[in-house]
Write a protein that holds these residues in place. Structure first.
Motif, mmCIF file in Angstrom:
data_model
loop_
_atom_site.group_PDB
_atom_site.id
_atom_site.type_symbol
_atom_site.label_atom_id
_atom_site.label_comp_id
_atom_site.label_asym_id
_atom_site.label_seq_id
_atom_site.Cartn_x
_atom_site.Cartn_y
_atom_site.Cartn_z
ATOM 1 N N PHE A 90 70.365 87.897 57.362
ATOM 2 C CA PHE A 90 69.258 88.962 56.795
ATOM 3 C C PHE A 90 67.979 88.643 56.804
ATOM 4 N N LEU A 101 66.494 96.500 54.895
ATOM 5 C CA LEU A 101 67.321 95.201 55.474
ATOM 6 C C LEU A 101 66.865 95.136 56.720
ATOM 7 N N ASP A 142 74.920 84.746 53.865
ATOM 8 C CA ASP A 142 74.324 85.883 53.836
ATOM 9 C C ASP A 142 75.481 86.942 53.462
ATOM 10 N N VAL A 145 74.706 89.259 50.030
ATOM 11 C CA VAL A 145 73.759 89.953 50.496
ATOM 12 C C VAL A 145 74.371 91.458 51.236
ATOM 13 N N HIS A 149 75.437 95.568 49.691
ATOM 14 C CA HIS A 149 75.226 96.616 50.238
ATOM 15 C C HIS A 149 76.405 97.299 50.919
ATOM 16 N N ASN A 164 69.889 100.801 56.378
ATOM 17 C CA ASN A 164 68.461 101.264 55.943
ATOM 18 C C ASN A 164 68.311 102.861 56.327
#
Length: 194
Positions: A90, A101, A142, A145, A149, A164
């Protein structure tokens, strides 16, 4: 492919390929594997030279059998894959106005996900929009992260990933042993006749 590589291929078209000497590990590191590393099954020594890394990334491709290679001048160097042909991380999306992102592969190129998969070991994979789709494993650093989400179901193998612009991608379960066949790549060209 670099112009100098194209010229070398034209000048020396029949240079034998090699296998076992180069690996893309699970974290997107290119590694040199000398005879001792190959014999012991170790991943080898990470390549740290920026110019060499750039050269490898620019001349990285797959053959018609799904075997990934680095075209080193006239010689094709087949790559051992730690998991998938691509590893993504990311990154902040500098084109977006807010909290968007971005995914970048080991070469620094953008990766636009169309699907998200999770294997039985908790590995997260993204497939893109191309035909056939490219598949990339998410670097394990990652995972936090990703978790920020994602919403996982109780089975930890399904759920959704909020990408997104309100795009929600369902999480799909996949068995790690089936990833190469599903996405048409060979993880160990050395084990297959080239």
């Amino acid at each position: 492919m670099d112009e100098i590589v194209k010229q070398a291929l034209a000048k020396w078209p029949n240079v034998p390929s090699c296998t076992g000497w180069l690996m893309l590990d699970r974290r997107g590191n290119w590694r040199m594997r000398d005879e001792a590393a190959q014999a012991s099954g170790s991943p080898g020594t990470p390549i740290r030279h920026d110019a060499l890394l750039g050269f490898i990334n620019r001349n990285y491709a797959a053959d018609e059998h799904g075997q990934w290679f680095f075209q080193n001048g006239p010689q094709r160097v087949y790559v051992e894959l730690g998991y998938t042909p691509w590893v993504v991380r990311f990154a902040a999306n500098t084109d977006a106005e807010h909290d968007a992102l971005a995914l970048k592969d080991q070469a620094g190129d953008s990766f636009d996900p169309a699907a998200v998969l999770i294997d039985e070991e908790g590995g997260i994979l993204f497939a893109d929009h191309s035909t056939p789709p490219k598949v990339a494993v998410l670097h394990d650093h990652d995972l936090d992260v990703f978790s920020d989400h994602a919403v996982l179901a109780d089975d930890a193998m399904s759920g959704e990933f909020r990408w997104n612009d309100g795009v929600v991608l369902p999480l799909q379960a996949v068995r790690r042993a089936e990833v190469a066949a599903r996405f048409g790549f060979v993880a160990s060209p050395a084990a297959k006749a080239v």
